[in-house]
Design a protein around this motif. Structure first.
Motif, PDB file in Angstrom:
ATOM      1  N   GLY A  30      12.544 -24.345  36.374  1.00 21.92           N
ATOM      2  CA  GLY A  30      11.449 -23.635  37.292  1.00 21.92           C
ATOM      3  C   GLY A  30       9.998 -23.571  36.810  1.00 21.92           C
ATOM      4  O   GLY A  30       9.696 -24.100  35.561  1.00 21.92           O
ATOM      5  N   GLU A  31       9.153 -23.293  37.543  1.00 20.72           N
ATOM      6  CA  GLU A  31       7.647 -23.534  37.001  1.00 20.72           C
ATOM      7  C   GLU A  31       7.104 -22.711  35.861  1.00 20.72           C
ATOM      8  O   GLU A  31       6.572 -23.039  35.137  1.00 20.72           O
ATOM      9  CB  GLU A  31       6.812 -23.218  38.376  1.00 20.72           C
ATOM     10  CG  GLU A  31       6.611 -24.174  39.388  1.00 20.72           C
ATOM     11  CD  GLU A  31       5.632 -23.939  40.290  1.00 20.72           C
ATOM     12  OE1 GLU A  31       4.445 -23.374  40.093  1.00 20.72           O
ATOM     13  OE2 GLU A  31       5.958 -24.118  41.351  1.00 20.72           O
ATOM     14  N   LYS A  32       8.041 -21.543  35.728  1.00 16.78           N
ATOM     15  CA  LYS A  32       7.419 -20.301  34.726  1.00 16.78           C
ATOM     16  C   LYS A  32       7.691 -20.940  33.428  1.00 16.78           C
ATOM     17  O   LYS A  32       6.823 -20.942  32.424  1.00 16.78           O
ATOM     18  CB  LYS A  32       7.976 -19.091  34.986  1.00 16.78           C
ATOM     19  CG  LYS A  32       7.489 -18.057  34.103  1.00 16.78           C
ATOM     20  CD  LYS A  32       7.867 -16.646  34.163  1.00 16.78           C
ATOM     21  CE  LYS A  32       7.489 -15.641  33.377  1.00 16.78           C
ATOM     22  NZ  LYS A  32       7.836 -14.223  33.637  1.00 16.78           N
ATOM     23  N   MET A  91      21.992 -28.071  24.603  1.00 17.22           N
ATOM     24  CA  MET A  91      21.291 -26.976  24.189  1.00 17.22           C
ATOM     25  C   MET A  91      20.183 -26.809  24.990  1.00 17.22           C
ATOM     26  O   MET A  91      19.830 -25.755  25.566  1.00 17.22           O
ATOM     27  CB  MET A  91      20.880 -27.046  22.698  1.00 17.22           C
ATOM     28  CG  MET A  91      22.007 -27.340  21.812  1.00 17.22           C
ATOM     29  SD  MET A  91      23.400 -26.047  21.804  1.00 17.22           S
ATOM     30  CE  MET A  91      22.007 -24.645  21.219  1.00 17.22           C
ATOM     31  N   TRP A  92      19.490 -27.973  25.542  1.00 23.14           N
ATOM     32  CA  TRP A  92      18.146 -27.542  26.257  1.00 23.14           C
ATOM     33  C   TRP A  92      18.768 -27.221  27.935  1.00 23.14           C
ATOM     34  O   TRP A  92      18.111 -26.331  28.349  1.00 23.14           O
ATOM     35  CB  TRP A  92      17.463 -28.923  26.354  1.00 23.14           C
ATOM     36  CG  TRP A  92      16.029 -29.136  27.171  1.00 23.14           C
ATOM     37  CD1 TRP A  92      14.954 -28.937  26.627  1.00 23.14           C
ATOM     38  CD2 TRP A  92      16.129 -29.238  28.637  1.00 23.14           C
ATOM     39  NE1 TRP A  92      14.181 -28.901  27.766  1.00 23.14           N
ATOM     40  CE2 TRP A  92      14.650 -29.176  28.841  1.00 23.14           C
ATOM     41  CE3 TRP A  92      16.921 -29.957  29.596  1.00 23.14           C
ATOM     42  CZ2 TRP A  92      14.308 -29.637  30.154  1.00 23.14           C
ATOM     43  CZ3 TRP A  92      16.423 -29.962  30.996  1.00 23.14           C
ATOM     44  CH2 TRP A  92      14.805 -29.945  31.100  1.00 23.14           C
ATOM     45  N   THR A  93      19.676 -27.822  28.154  1.00 24.95           N
ATOM     46  CA  THR A  93      20.252 -27.338  29.707  1.00 24.95           C
ATOM     47  C   THR A  93      20.611 -25.896  29.660  1.00 24.95           C
ATOM     48  O   THR A  93      20.431 -25.248  30.569  1.00 24.95           O
ATOM     49  CB  THR A  93      21.280 -28.196  30.069  1.00 24.95           C
ATOM     50  OG1 THR A  93      20.803 -29.639  29.972  1.00 24.95           O
ATOM     51  CG2 THR A  93      21.724 -27.861  31.507  1.00 24.95           C
ATOM     52  N   GLU A  94      21.441 -25.507  28.394  1.00 17.33           N
ATOM     53  CA  GLU A  94      21.957 -24.240  28.250  1.00 17.33           C
ATOM     54  C   GLU A  94      20.655 -23.130  28.406  1.00 17.33           C
ATOM     55  O   GLU A  94      20.712 -22.088  28.740  1.00 17.33           O
ATOM     56  CB  GLU A  94      22.755 -24.108  27.130  1.00 17.33           C
ATOM     57  CG  GLU A  94      24.041 -24.586  27.415  1.00 17.33           C
ATOM     58  CD  GLU A  94      24.983 -24.646  26.138  1.00 17.33           C
ATOM     59  OE1 GLU A  94      24.395 -24.014  25.043  1.00 17.33           O
ATOM     60  OE2 GLU A  94      26.118 -24.952  26.084  1.00 17.33           O
ATOM     61  N   GLY A  95      19.573 -23.444  27.803  1.00 19.94           N
ATOM     62  CA  GLY A  95      18.332 -22.837  27.692  1.00 19.94           C
ATOM     63  C   GLY A  95      17.892 -22.389  28.951  1.00 19.94           C
ATOM     64  O   GLY A  95      17.107 -21.678  29.358  1.00 19.94           O
ATOM     65  N   ALA A  96      18.174 -23.392  29.771  1.00 22.76           N
ATOM     66  CA  ALA A  96      17.620 -23.108  31.430  1.00 22.76           C
ATOM     67  C   ALA A  96      18.331 -22.144  31.936  1.00 22.76           C
ATOM     68  O   ALA A  96      17.923 -21.559  33.113  1.00 22.76           O
ATOM     69  CB  ALA A  96      17.923 -24.499  32.158  1.00 22.76           C
ATOM     70  N   LEU A  97      19.794 -21.969  31.606  1.00 21.96           N
ATOM     71  CA  LEU A  97      20.628 -21.049  32.344  1.00 21.96           C
ATOM     72  C   LEU A  97      20.286 -19.469  31.716  1.00 21.96           C
ATOM     73  O   LEU A  97      20.826 -18.729  32.425  1.00 21.96           O
ATOM     74  CB  LEU A  97      22.071 -21.661  32.042  1.00 21.96           C
ATOM     75  CG  LEU A  97      22.333 -22.764  32.604  1.00 21.96           C
ATOM     76  CD1 LEU A  97      23.823 -23.272  31.970  1.00 21.96           C
ATOM     77  CD2 LEU A  97      22.245 -22.815  33.961  1.00 21.96           C
ATOM     78  N   SER A  98      19.624 -19.641  30.662  1.00 24.53           N
ATOM     79  CA  SER A  98      19.724 -18.142  29.973  1.00 24.53           C
ATOM     80  C   SER A  98      18.497 -17.473  30.795  1.00 24.53           C
ATOM     81  O   SER A  98      17.566 -18.108  31.298  1.00 24.53           O
ATOM     82  CB  SER A  98      19.066 -18.313  28.617  1.00 24.53           C
ATOM     83  OG  SER A  98      17.796 -18.724  28.437  1.00 24.53           O
TER      84      SER A  98
END
Length: 191
Positions: free
Chosen positions: A137-139, A179-186
């Protein structure tokens, strides 16, 4: 009456890229490129005003090649798969063409010691950021983009230095992307 052209900008650039691929950017010289093309060195100055201008054109060509590699890898994949494919393509490019990859990030102008982002440098950044935005997402895209790029570049440099083997680099990439993808889900927006 115009003289028939014995060369053109693209031929010179192609010969210069070949020389950089085999010998590195520091070995690039107007005379050696001219010799490869069986031309007098002065013939190249019609297309490139200096060695610095030729080096910058080679760096721009490297940026174009990387952009094309990333675009092709992304294809029509979904967001997460695009990132995975782009990441793998980035590392493959760095491994298969280490001398071209080394100049990919050079952003100094031909007659300047001041770093500047060229239009192709900006296009690479924009494309990468667009792909990351699809996941984050943009933010949070800018921070996520920098984190991913730093990871990829770090893996590329560590592999080239012999610190990581190909399989270690691959394993590290898989772990990092997870880890990077999981960060997107947080849902937390840590700052």
């Amino acid at each position: 009456m115009a003289y028939p052209a014995k060369t053109d900008r693209n031929s010179i650039l192609h010969a210069a890229m070949k020389q950089v691929e085999s010998e590195g950017i520091d070995s690039l010289a107007i005379r050696s490129v001219a010799s490869t093309l069986r031309l007098a060195p002065n013939a190249l100055y019609r297309y490139f005003e200096s060695l610095a201008a030729l080096k910058e054109a080679v760096a721009e060509e490297a940026r174009l090649q990387m952009l094309e590699v990333m675009q092709k890898a992304a294809g029509r994949n979904g967001p997460a798969e695009s990132i995975r494919a782009i990441s793998q393509a980035y590392l493959r490019f760095a491994h298969e063409q280490p001398r071209v990859f080394a100049i990919y990030l050079k952003t100094s102008g031909p007659d300047s010691n001041i770093p500047q982002c060229t239009p192709l440098c900006a296009r690479n950044t924009e494309f990468f950021l667009e792909q990351v935005t699809r996941v984050y997402g943009e933010k949070r895209a800018w921070d996520a983009s920098l984190a991913l790029w730093a990871t990829l570049h770090g893996l590329a440099v560590l592999r080239k230095a012999g610190v990581l083997s190909g399989s270690q680099s691959s394993t590290s990439l898989k772990f990092s992307l997870k880890m990077w993808t999981e960060g997107a889900l947080s849902s937390s927006d840590d700052k």
